[in-house]
Design a protein around this motif. Structure first.
Motif, PDB file in Angstrom:
ATOM      1  N   ASP A   1       2.019  10.939   3.114  1.00 17.85           N
ATOM      2  CA  ASP A   1       0.850  10.603   2.303  1.00 17.85           C
ATOM      3  C   ASP A   1       0.082   9.833   3.388  1.00 17.85           C
ATOM      4  O   ASP A   1       0.483   8.891   4.068  1.00 17.85           O
ATOM      5  N   CYS A   2      -1.098  10.394   3.407  1.00 13.78           N
ATOM      6  CA  CYS A   2      -2.034   9.558   4.449  1.00 13.78           C
ATOM      7  C   CYS A   2      -3.403   9.254   3.697  1.00 13.78           C
ATOM      8  O   CYS A   2      -3.884  10.346   3.249  1.00 13.78           O
ATOM      9  N   ARG A   3      -4.053   7.983   3.930  1.00 18.17           N
ATOM     10  CA  ARG A   3      -5.182   7.755   3.418  1.00 18.17           C
ATOM     11  C   ARG A   3      -6.403   7.780   4.545  1.00 18.17           C
ATOM     12  O   ARG A   3      -6.230   7.186   5.357  1.00 18.17           O
TER      13      ARG A   3
ATOM     14  N   THR B   1       3.185   4.441  -0.568  1.00 20.95           N
ATOM     15  CA  THR B   1       3.375   5.271  -1.803  1.00 20.95           C
ATOM     16  C   THR B   1       4.656   6.166  -1.813  1.00 20.95           C
ATOM     17  O   THR B   1       5.074   6.668  -2.758  1.00 20.95           O
TER      18      THR B   1
ATOM     19  N   ASN C   1     -13.250   8.707   1.020  1.00 20.86           N
ATOM     20  CA  ASN C   1     -11.910   7.941   0.635  1.00 20.86           C
ATOM     21  C   ASN C   1     -10.808   8.817  -0.042  1.00 20.86           C
ATOM     22  O   ASN C   1     -11.018   8.900  -1.464  1.00 20.86           O
ATOM     23  N   GLU C   2      -9.964   9.362   0.798  1.00 19.57           N
ATOM     24  CA  GLU C   2      -9.005  10.379  -0.079  1.00 19.57           C
ATOM     25  C   GLU C   2      -7.638  10.212   0.603  1.00 19.57           C
ATOM     26  O   GLU C   2      -7.462   9.886   1.680  1.00 19.57           O
ATOM     27  N   ILE C   3      -6.635  10.390  -0.419  1.00 23.41           N
ATOM     28  CA  ILE C   3      -5.109  10.455   0.180  1.00 23.41           C
ATOM     29  C   ILE C   3      -4.634  11.778   0.151  1.00 23.41           C
ATOM     30  O   ILE C   3      -4.839  12.641  -0.740  1.00 23.41           O
TER      31      ILE C   3
ATOM     32  N   ASN D   1      -0.900  17.423   7.182  1.00 21.85           N
ATOM     33  CA  ASN D   1      -1.667  16.443   6.755  1.00 21.85           C
ATOM     34  C   ASN D   1      -3.264  16.597   7.258  1.00 21.85           C
ATOM     35  O   ASN D   1      -4.119  16.261   6.626  1.00 21.85           O
TER      36      ASN D   1
ATOM     37  N   GLU E   1       0.636  -1.191  -0.245  1.00 23.81           N
ATOM     38  CA  GLU E   1       0.036  -0.130   0.056  1.00 23.81           C
ATOM     39  C   GLU E   1       0.853   1.271  -0.073  1.00 23.81           C
ATOM     40  O   GLU E   1       0.334   2.260  -0.219  1.00 23.81           O
TER      41      GLU E   1
ATOM     42  N   LEU F   1       0.689   6.184   4.497  1.00 27.37           N
ATOM     43  CA  LEU F   1       1.258   5.717   3.470  1.00 27.37           C
ATOM     44  C   LEU F   1       2.637   6.004   3.235  1.00 27.37           C
ATOM     45  O   LEU F   1       3.550   5.168   2.555  1.00 27.37           O
TER      46      LEU F   1
ATOM     47  N   THR G   1      -1.791  14.451   0.802  1.00 24.01           N
ATOM     48  CA  THR G   1      -0.176  14.643   0.699  1.00 24.01           C
ATOM     49  C   THR G   1       0.139  15.831   1.355  1.00 24.01           C
ATOM     50  O   THR G   1      -0.291  16.933   1.105  1.00 24.01           O
TER      51      THR G   1
END
Length: 211
Positions: free
Chosen positions: A117-119, A58, A133-135, A165, A56, A101, A137
């Protein structure tokens, strides 16, 4: 020789400088969180924060990231509470899961930069369906002027990356289609005083009829 003596003096000076300046603690609390102008008509029941599985990721994920998870969760919860973006008395109940991530702190540099990065996934507890549901940055940048000691700048860059973030998540959520304008939402809520007044009037009418 003279070169070795010079190197020894420089190393000693750097150690003394580092000893005189304390490392900043991890501080992920977001500054100046405004009350959201939008509302998610759902009750947030739980928040979980974890690190991504290898497939998973990134980007680089610092091995010590898991040690910061409790502090990240606490700061995320604090920011959501201050934004008051969820509706505690809503019929719908949701969970929030944040999966890190990427968390890539700098090794060296004049301006220290940490990338993250975090989902963020918000799931309806009754259906199991994600409604958000979003990533997100973010970066945390700390210039030389903050401190002459590189490790202090590096740690502060991690603080800022996480803060930015969480702030980015709040901004994205506030502008998402799942939210409702707070003003229009409030206008639809029943007037408690008016309901109480009508209840008393109905009670008086009932007493008169009874008599």
């Amino acid at each position: 020789n003279l070169r070795s003596l010079k190197a020894f003096v420089i190393a000693g000076s750097l150690l003394s400088l580092t000893a005189c300046q304390e490392l900043p603690p991890f501080n992920f609390a977001v500054k100046d969180v405004p009350v959201s102008q939008q509302v998610v008509q759902a009750d947030l029941r739980s928040i979980t924060v974890n690190v991504a599985h290898p497939d998973e990721k990134t980007g680089h994920l610092d091995p010590s990231t898991d040690k910061a998870l409790p502090a990240i969760k606490e700061s995320l919860n604090d920011a959501l509470n201050r934004a008051t973006i969820f509706q505690d008395d809503a019929a719908k109940h949701v969970n929030l899961q944040a999966t890190i991530l990427k968390l890539d702190p700098p090794a060296v540099g004049i301006t220290m930069v940490t990338d993250m990065d975090c989902r963020y996934v918000i799931t309806d507890r009754s259906t199991g369906t994600p409604i958000f549901n979003e990533i997100i940055t973010s970066q945390g940048k700390v210039p030389m002027g903050f401190s002459w000691v590189g490790v202090i700048r590096a740690k502060e860059s991690i603080n800022r990356a996480v803060q930015n973030n969480i702030a980015g998540f709040l901004d994205k959520l506030e502008h998402d289609s799942i939210t409702t304008n707070r003003a229009s939402f409030s206008s639809k809520q029943p007037d408690v005083d008016l309901l109480s007044k009508k209840s008393k009037e109905n009670s008086k009418i009932s007493d008169i009829i009874t008599k």
